[in-house]
Scaffold this motif. Structure first.
Motif, PDB file in Angstrom:
ATOM      1  N   PRO A  49      -9.695  -4.477  -4.607  1.00 16.76           N
ATOM      2  CA  PRO A  49      -8.459  -4.803  -5.344  1.00 16.76           C
ATOM      3  C   PRO A  49      -8.542  -4.460  -6.830  1.00 16.76           C
ATOM      4  N   TRP A  50      -9.702  -4.626  -7.428  1.00 16.21           N
ATOM      5  CA  TRP A  50      -9.880  -4.266  -8.842  1.00 16.21           C
ATOM      6  C   TRP A  50      -9.731  -2.766  -9.024  1.00 16.21           C
ATOM      7  N   LEU A  51     -10.323  -1.996  -8.113  1.00 12.17           N
ATOM      8  CA  LEU A  51     -10.217  -0.538  -8.204  1.00 12.17           C
ATOM      9  C   LEU A  51      -8.772  -0.080  -7.994  1.00 12.17           C
ATOM     10  N   ALA A  52      -8.078  -0.706  -7.039  1.00  6.96           N
ATOM     11  CA  ALA A  52      -6.681  -0.338  -6.780  1.00  6.96           C
ATOM     12  C   ALA A  52      -5.810  -0.621  -8.002  1.00  6.96           C
ATOM     13  N   ASP A  53      -6.036  -1.763  -8.652  1.00  5.78           N
ATOM     14  CA  ASP A  53      -5.253  -2.075  -9.849  1.00  5.78           C
ATOM     15  C   ASP A  53      -5.631  -1.183 -11.026  1.00  5.78           C
ATOM     16  N   ALA A  54      -6.902  -0.810 -11.116  1.00  8.95           N
ATOM     17  CA  ALA A  54      -7.317   0.128 -12.170  1.00  8.95           C
ATOM     18  C   ALA A  54      -6.663   1.492 -11.946  1.00  8.95           C
ATOM     19  N   ALA A  55      -6.588   1.910 -10.683  1.00 13.52           N
ATOM     20  CA  ALA A  55      -5.913   3.177 -10.365  1.00 13.52           C
ATOM     21  C   ALA A  55      -4.450   3.115 -10.778  1.00 13.52           C
ATOM     22  N   VAL A  78      -6.434  13.892 -17.075  1.00 15.66           N
ATOM     23  CA  VAL A  78      -7.628  13.096 -16.758  1.00 15.66           C
ATOM     24  C   VAL A  78      -7.227  11.700 -16.272  1.00 15.66           C
ATOM     25  N   ALA A  79      -6.214  11.115 -16.884  1.00 18.56           N
ATOM     26  CA  ALA A  79      -5.735   9.805 -16.425  1.00 18.56           C
ATOM     27  C   ALA A  79      -5.235   9.897 -14.985  1.00 18.56           C
ATOM     28  N   GLY A  80      -4.528  10.968 -14.663  1.00 18.04           N
ATOM     29  CA  GLY A  80      -4.052  11.164 -13.294  1.00 18.04           C
ATOM     30  C   GLY A  80      -5.191  11.327 -12.306  1.00 18.04           C
ATOM     31  N   TRP A  81      -6.194  12.107 -12.697  1.00 19.29           N
ATOM     32  CA  TRP A  81      -7.356  12.283 -11.831  1.00 19.29           C
ATOM     33  C   TRP A  81      -8.139  10.984 -11.679  1.00 19.29           C
ATOM     34  N   ALA A  82      -8.239  10.214 -12.736  1.00 19.47           N
ATOM     35  CA  ALA A  82      -8.925   8.923 -12.653  1.00 19.47           C
ATOM     36  C   ALA A  82      -8.216   8.019 -11.642  1.00 19.47           C
ATOM     37  N   ALA A  83      -6.894   8.029 -11.662  1.00 19.73           N
ATOM     38  CA  ALA A  83      -6.133   7.240 -10.688  1.00 19.73           C
ATOM     39  C   ALA A  83      -6.466   7.677  -9.268  1.00 19.73           C
ATOM     40  N   ALA A  84      -6.492   8.982  -9.040  1.00 20.68           N
ATOM     41  CA  ALA A  84      -6.783   9.497  -7.694  1.00 20.68           C
ATOM     42  C   ALA A  84      -8.193   9.136  -7.242  1.00 20.68           C
ATOM     43  N   VAL A  85      -9.154   9.286  -8.136  1.00 20.74           N
ATOM     44  CA  VAL A  85     -10.549   8.965  -7.793  1.00 20.74           C
ATOM     45  C   VAL A  85     -10.698   7.476  -7.480  1.00 20.74           C
ATOM     46  N   LEU A  86     -10.049   6.645  -8.275  1.00 24.18           N
ATOM     47  CA  LEU A  86     -10.140   5.202  -8.038  1.00 24.18           C
ATOM     48  C   LEU A  86      -9.470   4.800  -6.728  1.00 24.18           C
ATOM     49  N   VAL A  87      -8.362   5.435  -6.381  1.00 22.08           N
ATOM     50  CA  VAL A  87      -7.729   5.162  -5.089  1.00 22.08           C
ATOM     51  C   VAL A  87      -8.694   5.550  -3.974  1.00 22.08           C
ATOM     52  N   GLY A  88      -9.335   6.695  -4.111  1.00 18.66           N
ATOM     53  CA  GLY A  88     -10.318   7.108  -3.111  1.00 18.66           C
ATOM     54  C   GLY A  88     -11.494   6.148  -3.025  1.00 18.66           C
ATOM     55  N   PRO A 133       0.812  -1.231   0.000  1.00 15.21           N
ATOM     56  CA  PRO A 133       0.000   0.000   0.000  1.00 15.21           C
ATOM     57  C   PRO A 133       0.843   1.278   0.000  1.00 15.21           C
ATOM     58  N   LEU A 134       1.945   1.277   0.714  1.00 21.43           N
ATOM     59  CA  LEU A 134       2.827   2.450   0.730  1.00 21.43           C
ATOM     60  C   LEU A 134       3.426   2.691  -0.648  1.00 21.43           C
ATOM     61  N   ALA A 135       3.859   1.618  -1.317  1.00 17.38           N
ATOM     62  CA  ALA A 135       4.426   1.756  -2.665  1.00 17.38           C
ATOM     63  C   ALA A 135       3.363   2.258  -3.642  1.00 17.38           C
ATOM     64  N   ARG A 136       2.141   1.757  -3.516  1.00 18.44           N
ATOM     65  CA  ARG A 136       1.051   2.244  -4.378  1.00 18.44           C
ATOM     66  C   ARG A 136       0.796   3.727  -4.132  1.00 18.44           C
ATOM     67  N   PHE A 137       0.881   4.140  -2.878  1.00 17.55           N
ATOM     68  CA  PHE A 137       0.713   5.557  -2.562  1.00 17.55           C
ATOM     69  C   PHE A 137       1.826   6.380  -3.211  1.00 17.55           C
ATOM     70  N   GLY A 138       3.037   5.853  -3.210  1.00 15.51           N
ATOM     71  CA  GLY A 138       4.150   6.529  -3.880  1.00 15.51           C
ATOM     72  C   GLY A 138       3.897   6.711  -5.365  1.00 15.51           C
ATOM     73  N   VAL A 139       3.302   5.702  -5.996  1.00 14.70           N
ATOM     74  CA  VAL A 139       2.941   5.809  -7.418  1.00 14.70           C
ATOM     75  C   VAL A 139       1.930   6.936  -7.610  1.00 14.70           C
ATOM     76  N   LEU A 140       0.968   7.038  -6.697  1.00 21.54           N
ATOM     77  CA  LEU A 140      -0.042   8.096  -6.800  1.00 21.54           C
ATOM     78  C   LEU A 140       0.588   9.481  -6.592  1.00 21.54           C
ATOM     79  N   VAL A 141       1.517   9.594  -5.659  1.00 22.14           N
ATOM     80  CA  VAL A 141       2.213  10.871  -5.438  1.00 22.14           C
ATOM     81  C   VAL A 141       2.993  11.261  -6.695  1.00 22.14           C
ATOM     82  N   ALA A 142       3.686  10.310  -7.290  1.00 25.74           N
ATOM     83  CA  ALA A 142       4.429  10.584  -8.529  1.00 25.74           C
ATOM     84  C   ALA A 142       3.482  11.053  -9.629  1.00 25.74           C
ATOM     85  N   THR A 143       2.348  10.385  -9.733  1.00 28.69           N
ATOM     86  CA  THR A 143       1.351  10.762 -10.738  1.00 28.69           C
ATOM     87  C   THR A 143       0.895  12.199 -10.525  1.00 28.69           C
TER      88      THR A 143
END
Length: 177
Positions: free
Chosen positions: A90-96, A69-79, A39-49
């Motif tokens: 898990p599907w939403l996290a991988d889609a993000a 829009v792709a970046g915002w989609a990632a953020a919304v899906l993480v939320g 989860p921490l590494a996934r958060f790092g990917v979101l911060v980079a995005t």
């Protein structure tokens, strides 16, 4: 002439590339070596995005918008994973993650025109292919592909860090419309 805002946004964009490299590789390593750190590494990917999307200097409005829009989609899906059921999260996290990889891939291809680094064309297929074993629960192949993708993004980040800041901005009149 670059002002303080220009220097800050270029620096943050480049920090996003470095973070993308580290977080993508870190995600691969966490899958195999420390699953509780995923989860921490996934958060790092979101911060980079977020860093990349917020500080992207690109003349083509349509392409800049698509990447954003792709970046915002990632953020919304993480939320959305926070409120989703255990079967869907898990599907939403991988889609993000996939949408973050769209951002990384688009930026790699954009930067290819600046550097003529042939290796950066490996970013899109490598990151896209990493999603397959990740989704299938095969951590080792996913880790190898994520590590390779992170490494190539790292090559891009180092090349980007070597160039003068004003190369990122270009003709400011094209932005200040």
């Amino acid at each position: 002439m670059l002002d303080t805002f220009d220097r800050a946004t270029v620096g943050l964009y480049r920090a996003g590339l470095v973070t993308a490299s580290a977080a993508t590789s870190g995600l691969g390593a966490a899958l195999v070596l420390a699953p509780d750190h995923v989860p921490l590494a996934r958060f790092g990917v979101l911060v980079a995005t977020a860093l990349i999307v917020a500080d992207l200097h690109l003349y083509a409005r349509t392409i800049r918008y698509t990447i954003s829009v792709a970046g915002w989609a990632a953020a919304v899906l993480v939320g959305a994973t926070a409120v989703a059921g255990t079967a869907v999260a898990p599907w939403l996290a991988d889609a993000a993650l996939g949408f973050s990889f769209v951002v990384f891939s688009a930026v790699a291809l954009k930067e290819r025109y600046c550097f003529r680094l042939p290796v950066v064309v490996a970013v899109p297929p490598t990151l896209a292919l990493a999603l397959v074993p990740l989704r299938l629960g095969w951590p080792v192949p996913a880790a190898v592909l994520l590590g390779a993708g992170g490494l190539v993004i790292g090559v891009l980040a180092v090349a980007k860090l070597r160039m003068p800041l004003h190369y990122d901005i270009g003709d400011k009149r094209k932005y200040e419309v």
